[in-house]
Design a protein around this motif. Structure first.
Motif, PDB file in Angstrom:
ATOM      1  N   GLY A 192       0.840  -1.190   0.000  1.00 19.01           N
ATOM      2  CA  GLY A 192       0.000   0.000   0.000  1.00 19.01           C
ATOM      3  C   GLY A 192       0.875   1.240   0.000  1.00 19.01           C
ATOM      4  N   THR A 193       1.735   1.358  -0.982  1.00 26.40           N
ATOM      5  CA  THR A 193       2.811   2.350  -0.961  1.00 26.40           C
ATOM      6  C   THR A 193       2.332   3.783  -1.066  1.00 26.40           C
ATOM      7  OG1 THR A 193       4.985   2.858  -1.890  1.00 26.40           O
ATOM      8  CG2 THR A 193       3.246   2.277  -3.459  1.00 26.40           C
ATOM      9  N   GLY A 194       1.154   4.043  -1.674  1.00 30.06           N
ATOM     10  CA  GLY A 194       0.703   5.420  -1.842  1.00 30.06           C
ATOM     11  C   GLY A 194       1.700   6.207  -2.677  1.00 30.06           C
ATOM     12  N   LEU A 235       7.676  -1.708  -8.642  1.00 34.26           N
ATOM     13  CA  LEU A 235       6.294  -1.301  -8.379  1.00 34.26           C
ATOM     14  C   LEU A 235       5.328  -2.297  -8.994  1.00 34.26           C
ATOM     15  CD1 LEU A 235       6.800   2.478  -9.152  1.00 34.26           C
ATOM     16  CD2 LEU A 235       6.467   1.481  -6.884  1.00 34.26           C
ATOM     17  N   ARG A 236       4.312  -2.712  -8.203  1.00 35.73           N
ATOM     18  CA  ARG A 236       3.352  -3.713  -8.674  1.00 35.73           C
ATOM     19  C   ARG A 236       1.939  -3.295  -8.281  1.00 35.73           C
ATOM     20  NH1 ARG A 236       6.275  -9.383  -6.752  1.00 35.73           N
ATOM     21  NH2 ARG A 236       8.422  -8.771  -7.281  1.00 35.73           N
ATOM     22  N   GLU A 237       1.016  -3.447  -9.217  1.00 37.37           N
ATOM     23  CA  GLU A 237      -0.370  -3.079  -8.959  1.00 37.37           C
ATOM     24  C   GLU A 237      -1.161  -4.283  -8.475  1.00 37.37           C
ATOM     25  OE1 GLU A 237      -4.232  -1.153 -11.336  1.00 37.37           O
ATOM     26  OE2 GLU A 237      -2.250  -1.219 -12.292  1.00 37.37           O
ATOM     27  N   GLY A 238      -1.976  -4.082  -7.450  1.00 38.34           N
ATOM     28  CA  GLY A 238      -2.825  -5.156  -6.957  1.00 38.34           C
ATOM     29  C   GLY A 238      -3.226  -4.916  -5.519  1.00 38.34           C
ATOM     30  N   SER A 239      -4.139  -5.738  -5.030  1.00 41.67           N
ATOM     31  CA  SER A 239      -4.714  -5.568  -3.706  1.00 41.67           C
ATOM     32  C   SER A 239      -3.971  -6.385  -2.664  1.00 41.67           C
ATOM     33  CB  SER A 239      -6.183  -5.991  -3.722  1.00 41.67           C
ATOM     34  OG  SER A 239      -6.755  -5.891  -2.438  1.00 41.67           O
ATOM     35  N   MET A 240      -3.651  -5.731  -1.559  1.00 45.83           N
ATOM     36  CA  MET A 240      -3.067  -6.354  -0.390  1.00 45.83           C
ATOM     37  C   MET A 240      -1.855  -7.212  -0.769  1.00 45.83           C
ATOM     38  SD  MET A 240      -4.874  -5.009   1.974  1.00 45.83           S
ATOM     39  CE  MET A 240      -4.538  -5.978   3.426  1.00 45.83           C
ATOM     40  N   LEU A 241      -1.831  -8.477  -0.372  1.00 47.87           N
ATOM     41  CA  LEU A 241      -0.671  -9.326  -0.616  1.00 47.87           C
ATOM     42  C   LEU A 241      -0.727 -10.059  -1.950  1.00 47.87           C
ATOM     43  CD1 LEU A 241      -0.461 -10.668   3.024  1.00 47.87           C
ATOM     44  CD2 LEU A 241       1.358  -9.369   1.902  1.00 47.87           C
TER      45      LEU A 241
END
Length: 531
Positions: A192-194, A235-241
């Motif tokens: 969740g790097t923001g 950098l990777r897009e996706g939810s949580m883990l």
């Protein structure tokens, strides 16, 4: 100093047309030139505070722009131009921007996606479309200094934040950066790097940094900020883990979207904010993350998270949160604050831009939805704090501690956290005989306090106070206090115990039975240190 002509400081609020601009982007060479410009301009936190003065700086911390804006408009310094443009939402001229950023210039800043200009002439306006500000904070690895871009906030735009708003560096970000242990790591995950600030911190002590976020927009800002800092981040897009399924890390850091928001509040008009709202019921998001993160830790790996948890009537919150913790990992939960349901709703209503003076009906409808949800589920309070999970590096029984520490702490806390983990690892294989053979020293920040009634010679209360760490206060017995006073590294713990037994004329075994467990606890809490 000369007074600069320009719009009146009492002009109408800035246009909302600046909101929602695409994240800035540029190649490494262009970003290196921008970084050199920012360094040359002396656009630093300290310079900004000096330029506008203490009163205006304090007002900025209260989200009030006008005092700083009035002060900056009288300054010719390049940092004043950048402050006006990128932090205060003030239009500057192309000529001013060319002077403040000589390598980049107004044209280059526009190509990067930092500003929009009204024309090609030197007096034509240039308006920032992103927030770009100096960042400086001391963590466990020393002082970090970067420039960090994010979406313009309400201070600059005068507009309610968009649902896909990419938040800059707030209090929670600073807290996580400063409580994280900064020991060298091979692989670090920023979940969740923001805008990427935790990834920047991790880059200083990690061989590889992976950063994930559900928001492609946030990843765009994180990419720009990593490039501007000259560091590499995967950098990777996706939810949580999800984006790191099957992978393990030596450090995981996360300031997740932990805000507990009922669906009915959205129905009443509260905007969904990607940076804070995880779309889960209650505190399920934090529960699921804490429960699962251990699977992604390499041996010796540590996860440090921020979170909220609910306090339910009839159940100790410690028992409830302890049930989330992975059984095969060490765990340490520190609750720092508790808010009642009304306080919590008011906090996040303000954060979402809902105010009774703007829309009383909508505000009260969303407020009522929050209160009704908490009441229906028996929620009496909401805790805020830190969670640490560690996978043991060796075959040993995991330890856990769930506690509340509400007093002020001295930041950065990361070195203390690292010391606690190291001491616990050392003591895990140390029996009482080995402990008695150790030489330990009293920590230099520890003071002893005696509280007496007027005229008395014997204290009614004797306590040890920790100046650093978590600022703990303990009330040892006379025997333990005497032992702590003797801990200067000259004698072993066993020798101190023997001397006390002789002095007090009590059996040595009785002294050891009281002293050794206390020494273990004082070592873990940082009152004593291994010599």
């Amino acid at each position: 100093m000369t007074s600069r002509p320009g719009p009146s400081p009492y002009a109408a609020e800035p246009s909302t047309a600046r909101t929602g601009a695409p994240p800035p982007a540029g190649d490494r060479a262009v970003l290196a030139a921008l970084r050199a410009d920012l360094e040359r301009s002396e656009f630093t936190r300290e310079a900004v505070e000096e330029l506008v003065g203490g009163v205006a700086s304090a007002a900025l911390h209260r989200e009030q722009r006008l005092p700083a804006l009035r002060a900056a408009r009288t300054q010719d310094h390049p940092a004043a131009v950048l402050l006006r443009a990128f932090m205060l939402g003030d239009d500057v001229t192309r000529a001013e921007l060319d002077g403040a950023l000589p390598r980049t210039g107004a044209d280059g800043a526009e190509r990067l996606g930092l500003v929009r200009t009204a024309g090609a002439g030197p007096e034509d306006a240039a308006a920032a479309v992103v927030d770009l500000r100096p960042y400086a904070v001391t963590d466990g690895a020393g002082t970090a200094r970067w420039w960090v871009a994010s979406d313009l906030g309400e201070l600059a735009t005068g507009a309610v934040l968009r649902a896909d708003h990419v938040l800059g560096i707030g209090g929670a970000s600073l807290t996580l950066a400063q409580v994280t242990a900064r020991t060298p790591r091979r692989r670090t995950l920023d979940l969740g790097t923001g805008c990427g600030v935790q990834a920047l911190h991790a880059s200083r002590h990690s061989e590889q940094v992976v950063a994930t976020d559900i928001s492609a927009r946030a990843l765009g800002f994180a990419a720009f900020n990593a490039g501007l800092a000259g560091v590499d981040v995967d950098l990777r897009e996706g939810s949580m883990l999800g984006p790191v399924e099957g992978e393990t890390f030596d450090l995981v850091v996360s300031n997740p979207p932990f805000v507990i928001t009922p669906a009915a509040a959205y129905d009443a008009g509260l905007p969904v904010m990607e940076y804070r709202d995880g779309g889960r019921g209650g505190d399920d998001l934090v529960h699921d993350l804490v429960s699962a993160v251990g699977q992604h830790l390499a041996p010796g790996g540590v996860a440090q998270l921020l979170g909220n948890w609910e306090h339910h009537g009839g159940q100790d919150w410690r028992e409830r949160v302890a049930g989330w913790l992975p059984e095969d990992c060490d765990a340490w939960v520190v609750q720092r604050e508790v808010q009642d349901p009304a306080e919590y709703a008011e906090l996040w209503l303000r954060d979402g831009g809902m105010r009774p003076e703007l829309d009383r009906a909508g505000y009260e409808a969303a407020y009522a939805a929050w209160l009704a949800d908490f009441e229906a589920r028996g929620v009496e309070g909401i805790g805020f704090g830190y969670v640490l999970v560690q996978r043991p590096a060796t075959a040993r029984a995991p330890w856990r501690r769930v506690e509340e520490v509400a007093g002020p702490v001295r930041q950065p806390l990361g070195p203390h956290v690292a010391d606690v983990l190291a001491v616990r690892e050392r003591l895990a294989g140390t029996d009482d005989a080995a402990l008695a053979a150790l030489r330990v020293v009293r920590s230099p920040d520890v003071t002893e306090e005696h509280h007496l009634m007027p005229g008395d010679t014997d204290p009614q209360v004797l306590q040890l106070r920790q100046g650093g760490g978590l600022g703990r206060v303990v009330r040892p017995g006379t025997l333990v206090a005497g032992a702590v006073g003797a801990c200067d590294g000259e004698l072993s713990v066993g020798e101190i115990a023997g001397a006390l037994a002789t002095l007090l004329e009590v059996p040595a075994a009785d002294v050891a039975a009281e002293l050794l467990p206390a020494v273990r606890e004082l070592l873990v809490d940082g009152f004593l240190r291994l010599g």
